[in-house]
Design a protein around this motif. Structure first.
Motif, mmCIF file in Angstrom:
data_model
loop_
_atom_site.group_PDB
_atom_site.id
_atom_site.type_symbol
_atom_site.label_atom_id
_atom_site.label_comp_id
_atom_site.label_asym_id
_atom_site.label_seq_id
_atom_site.Cartn_x
_atom_site.Cartn_y
_atom_site.Cartn_z
ATOM 1 N N ARG A 110 -1.252 -9.515 16.110
ATOM 2 C CA ARG A 110 -0.582 -10.686 15.530
ATOM 3 C C ARG A 110 -1.555 -11.511 14.689
ATOM 4 O O ARG A 110 -1.193 -12.068 13.641
ATOM 5 N N GLN A 111 -2.811 -11.570 15.147
ATOM 6 C CA GLN A 111 -3.828 -12.291 14.367
ATOM 7 C C GLN A 111 -4.055 -11.594 13.020
ATOM 8 O O GLN A 111 -4.175 -12.258 11.978
ATOM 9 N N ALA A 112 -4.111 -10.275 13.021
ATOM 10 C CA ALA A 112 -4.294 -9.527 11.774
ATOM 11 C C ALA A 112 -3.128 -9.775 10.819
ATOM 12 O O ALA A 112 -3.317 -9.894 9.598
ATOM 13 N N ILE A 113 -1.912 -9.851 11.356
ATOM 14 C CA ILE A 113 -0.740 -10.143 10.522
ATOM 15 C C ILE A 113 -0.861 -11.525 9.891
ATOM 16 O O ILE A 113 -0.588 -11.720 8.693
ATOM 17 N N GLY A 114 -1.321 -12.502 10.685
ATOM 18 C CA GLY A 114 -1.521 -13.844 10.138
ATOM 19 C C GLY A 114 -2.572 -13.874 9.052
ATOM 20 O O GLY A 114 -2.427 -14.574 8.039
ATOM 21 N N ILE A 115 -3.625 -13.096 9.225
ATOM 22 C CA ILE A 115 -4.685 -13.031 8.214
ATOM 23 C C ILE A 115 -4.156 -12.391 6.935
ATOM 24 O O ILE A 115 -4.472 -12.828 5.816
ATOM 25 N N ALA A 116 -3.342 -11.345 7.064
ATOM 26 C CA ALA A 116 -2.763 -10.706 5.878
ATOM 27 C C ALA A 116 -1.902 -11.695 5.101
ATOM 28 O O ALA A 116 -1.964 -11.750 3.863
ATOM 29 N N ARG A 117 -1.106 -12.475 5.794
ATOM 30 C CA ARG A 117 -0.251 -13.450 5.108
ATOM 31 C C ARG A 117 -1.085 -14.533 4.433
ATOM 32 O O ARG A 117 -0.744 -15.008 3.342
ATOM 33 N N ALA A 118 -2.192 -14.920 5.071
ATOM 34 C CA ALA A 118 -3.081 -15.895 4.438
ATOM 35 C C ALA A 118 -3.761 -15.294 3.210
ATOM 36 O O ALA A 118 -3.918 -15.962 2.176
ATOM 37 N N ASN A 119 -4.153 -14.021 3.312
ATOM 38 C CA ASN A 119 -4.795 -13.349 2.179
ATOM 39 C C ASN A 119 -3.849 -13.188 0.997
ATOM 40 O O ASN A 119 -4.283 -13.126 -0.164
ATOM 41 N N LYS A 120 -2.559 -13.085 1.274
ATOM 42 C CA LYS A 120 -1.575 -12.880 0.221
ATOM 43 C C LYS A 120 -1.632 -13.985 -0.833
ATOM 44 O O LYS A 120 -1.386 -13.735 -2.028
ATOM 45 N N VAL A 121 -2.022 -15.171 -0.426
ATOM 46 C CA VAL A 121 -2.060 -16.316 -1.344
ATOM 47 C C VAL A 121 -3.037 -16.064 -2.487
ATOM 48 O O VAL A 121 -2.820 -16.508 -3.619
ATOM 49 N N VAL A 122 -4.123 -15.349 -2.197
ATOM 50 C CA VAL A 122 -5.160 -15.128 -3.212
ATOM 51 C C VAL A 122 -5.199 -13.683 -3.711
ATOM 52 O O VAL A 122 -6.017 -13.344 -4.564
ATOM 53 N N ASN A 123 -4.356 -12.832 -3.179
ATOM 54 C CA ASN A 123 -4.388 -11.421 -3.562
ATOM 55 C C ASN A 123 -3.684 -11.214 -4.897
ATOM 56 O O ASN A 123 -2.487 -11.466 -5.036
ATOM 57 N N THR A 124 -4.428 -10.747 -5.885
ATOM 58 C CA THR A 124 -3.856 -10.470 -7.212
ATOM 59 C C THR A 124 -3.729 -8.976 -7.491
ATOM 60 O O THR A 124 -3.309 -8.574 -8.575
ATOM 61 N N ASP A 125 -4.125 -8.146 -6.511
ATOM 62 C CA ASP A 125 -4.140 -6.694 -6.713
ATOM 63 C C ASP A 125 -3.448 -6.036 -5.520
ATOM 64 O O ASP A 125 -4.084 -5.700 -4.526
ATOM 65 N N PRO A 126 -2.120 -5.850 -5.571
ATOM 66 C CA PRO A 126 -1.385 -5.285 -4.428
ATOM 67 C C PRO A 126 -1.951 -3.940 -3.986
ATOM 68 O O PRO A 126 -2.303 -3.085 -4.812
ATOM 69 N N VAL A 127 -2.048 -3.764 -2.682
ATOM 70 C CA VAL A 127 -2.584 -2.527 -2.117
ATOM 71 C C VAL A 127 -1.550 -1.414 -2.233
ATOM 72 O O VAL A 127 -0.378 -1.596 -1.895
ATOM 73 N N ARG A 128 -1.983 -0.263 -2.718
ATOM 74 C CA ARG A 128 -1.145 0.932 -2.771
ATOM 75 C C ARG A 128 -1.875 2.053 -2.054
ATOM 76 O O ARG A 128 -3.011 2.389 -2.417
ATOM 77 N N LEU A 129 -1.249 2.624 -1.051
ATOM 78 C CA LEU A 129 -1.878 3.672 -0.259
ATOM 79 C C LEU A 129 -1.414 5.051 -0.710
ATOM 80 O O LEU A 129 -0.208 5.293 -0.844
ATOM 81 N N ALA A 130 -2.377 5.934 -0.936
ATOM 82 C CA ALA A 130 -2.033 7.328 -1.208
ATOM 83 C C ALA A 130 -1.410 7.938 0.041
ATOM 84 O O ALA A 130 -1.774 7.580 1.165
ATOM 85 N N PRO A 131 -0.465 8.839 -0.112
ATOM 86 C CA PRO A 131 0.169 9.447 1.065
ATOM 87 C C PRO A 131 -0.826 10.267 1.876
ATOM 88 O O PRO A 131 -1.831 10.750 1.353
ATOM 89 N N VAL A 132 -0.517 10.408 3.170
ATOM 90 C CA VAL A 132 -1.379 11.178 4.058
ATOM 91 C C VAL A 132 -0.499 11.884 5.077
ATOM 92 O O VAL A 132 0.563 11.372 5.471
ATOM 93 N N ASP A 133 -0.906 13.062 5.499
ATOM 94 C CA ASP A 133 -0.182 13.777 6.542
ATOM 95 C C ASP A 133 -0.409 13.114 7.895
ATOM 96 O O ASP A 133 -1.427 12.439 8.103
ATOM 97 N N ALA A 134 0.515 13.323 8.800
ATOM 98 C CA ALA A 134 0.357 12.844 10.172
ATOM 99 C C ALA A 134 -0.376 13.910 10.993
ATOM 100 O O ALA A 134 -0.131 15.119 10.831
#
Length: 515
Positions: A110-134
């Motif tokens: 939950r703390q990591a989720i809160g940090i991500a939302r706080a980071n969103k305010v200054v994030n100008t480069d959306p993260v895009r993940l390449a696909p990966v197998d499971a």
């Protein structure tokens, strides 16, 4: 005061008393670890994360230090904890803890989720993940015949002191220090992509340095052992001729006082793998890190002259130069089954017949250069560290023909042969550099004639690699490497190997370091 044997026994008892978690905790498949991971992944999904992963890691280190006829220090450390990454609104959030319970895992997520939302305010480069197998319920371990952490401590100390004693037998050897370093990373990775991966990585390194001091001139010369660290167990140390090399190293350090000082100028340069690995590391490994090329990383000697406009177009070296990134190479320190993004590791070309063709990448970097898959180069040095792009094993491929060290020496009329790594300097674009070594030898008319001193070589990266005109075959190929390579801020350290054969370079600038 206690004697050496009593000291060693007391350290053995201390190490046993400080064990935190049994190694069996990381045997795969493991329901306890999966239960902890599932708590993180479920909490992340409930919190709106599009992606999440958790690393539960246990680290063990054993470092042994001696000098002359004394034990200086024995260090045993152990560390255990977890880190959670989440991707919320295309933005990373990360948090970690050493308290590994289901409640703590959920709270930290939950703390990591809160940090991500706080980071969103200054994030100008959306993260895009390449696909990966499971990869559900898979395990990968460093192939080890003798686990150094299961070996008795006394024989290790006895061998180090024998190394010192052998070196001190040589007249003129003033003092010697010897050490052994052992690392074990036990890693459990789980992700919302469906992977549950268990790994155990082991690295070993014996090392010593002999110093000779001339009291009349107050000059001193040192010679450090040549074998590098390796992704192997204690069998690696048992297979090395360490006592024989200790005597040779002492003799070469003493002989350096009477060695001929080098005459500077352009010369043919022959580099042994124990020297060339470091040049590969600094002039090829670091500048082909994509984050440096993009300007995202500038710590530890800056960014890179290999900007993305050069990809697939820039002639980096001669046609003899083929260099690969490879996290699957046997016995190499950067080798593992899966990276810290959960990507199955592989081998890929970086320089192909002299042409610069690829970078080192992670899942969130691949799209930046139009690629659809990661090269599996994500790594964090601790459960409390954020994974980011780190160097794989980067190695110069040997000649297809069986060209030997002697073949290269015999074909050289006037040159210098350097063994062992020494001091170095490189600029903030990884372009201009200067390297030295451990021992230096004059080559005349196809033969080694005498020992030299005060030698360094200077070049810029593309000129140097373009000047490679003779390359050894598989018989002269060896692995070297960096046990601790720093990057990032806050700094993280990783281990990486670099393989190469003996190689010859034409018209390289040779410097006299005493002038």
């Amino acid at each position: 005061m206690i004697d050496r044997r009593e000291f060693v026994q007391s350290m053995i008892a201390l190490g046993a008393a400080t064990t935190l978690r049994p190694a069996s905790l990381f045997a795969a498949p493991n329901q306890e670890l999966k239960s902890l991971a599932d708590a993180a992944l479920a909490t992340a999904k409930q919190g709106g994360a599009a992606y999440a992963d958790i690393r539960i890691n246990r680290y063990r280190n054993q470092f042994l230090f001696t000098r002359d006829r004394s034990v200086q220090n024995i260090v045993n450390t152990e560390d255990y904890g977890f880190g959670v990454r989440v991707l919320v609104d295309d933005t990373w959030g990360f948090a970690s803890s050493s308290a590994v319970t289901r409640d703590d895992v959920a709270a930290i997520t939950r703390q990591a989720i809160g940090i991500a939302r706080a980071n969103k305010v200054v994030n100008t480069d959306p993260v895009r993940l390449a696909p990966v197998d499971a990869y559900p319920d898979v395990e990968w371990n460093t192939p080890v015949q003798k686990d150094p952490f299961e070996m008795a401590l006394q024989p290790k100390i006895d061998l180090l002191l024998q190394i010192n004693e052998e070196a001190l037998k040589v007249p003129g050897a003033s003092f010697v220090s010897a050490l052994m370093l052992f690392v074990n990373e036990k890693k459990f990775f789980a992700s919302s992509d469906g992977s549950y991966i268990t790994q155990s990585l082991i690295r070993s390194w014996p090392n010593f340095t002999v110093t000779s001091v001339d009291r009349a001139t107050n000059r001193f010369y040192a010679r450090t052992s040549l074998p590098g660290p390796m992704g192997m167990g204690y069998e690696y140390i048992e297979g090395l001729p360490l006592l024989q090399e200790a005597r040779q190293a002492a003799e070469e350090a003493v002989a350096m006082h009477k060695a001929k000082t080098v005459t500077p100028g352009q010369k043919t340069l022959i580099l042994h793998p124990t020297n060339l690995w470091l040049t590969i590391h600094e002039s090829v490994g670091h500048p082909t890190e994509l984050d440096r090329a993009l300007g995202y990383e500038a710590n530890f000697a800056g960014t890179s002259f290999l900007t993305t406009d050069k990809l697939g177009k820039f002639q980096f070296g001669s046609p003899l130069v083929t260099i690969v990134g490879d996290k699957t190479q046997p016995r190499a320190m950067g080798t593992c089954g899966y990276d810290d993004d959960g990507v199955k590791t592989s081998s890929f070309p970086i320089i192909k017949q002299g042409l610069f063709v690829d970078y080192q990448t992670t899942r969130d970097q691949a799209h930046l250069i139009g690629q659809k898959a990661s090269h599996g180069c994500s790594y964090a040095d601790n459960w409390a560290s954020v994974p980011f792009q780190r160097m794989p094993n980067v190695s110069l491929q040997p000649n297809d023909r069986d060209v030997s060290e002697q073949d290269i020496l015999s074909a050289t009329d006037d040159g210098i042969y350097i063994k062992g790594d020494g001091s170095y300097s490189i600029d903030h674009q990884r372009y201009n550099f200067q390297f030295s070594g451990q021992t230096f030898w004059e080559v005349k008319k196809g033969k080694i004639t005498t020992q030299l001193r005060d030698v360094a070589y200077h070049a810029n990266t593309p000129e140097f690699w373009t000047s490679l005109d003779m390359l050894g075959g598989r018989s002269s190929y060896e692995l070297g490497g960096a046990f601790s390579d720093g990057k990032g801020q806050p700094v993280q350290s990783n281990s990486v190997s670099h393989g190469c054969p003996v190689a010859r370079f034409a018209k390289v600038n040779i410097l006299n370091t005493s002038r």
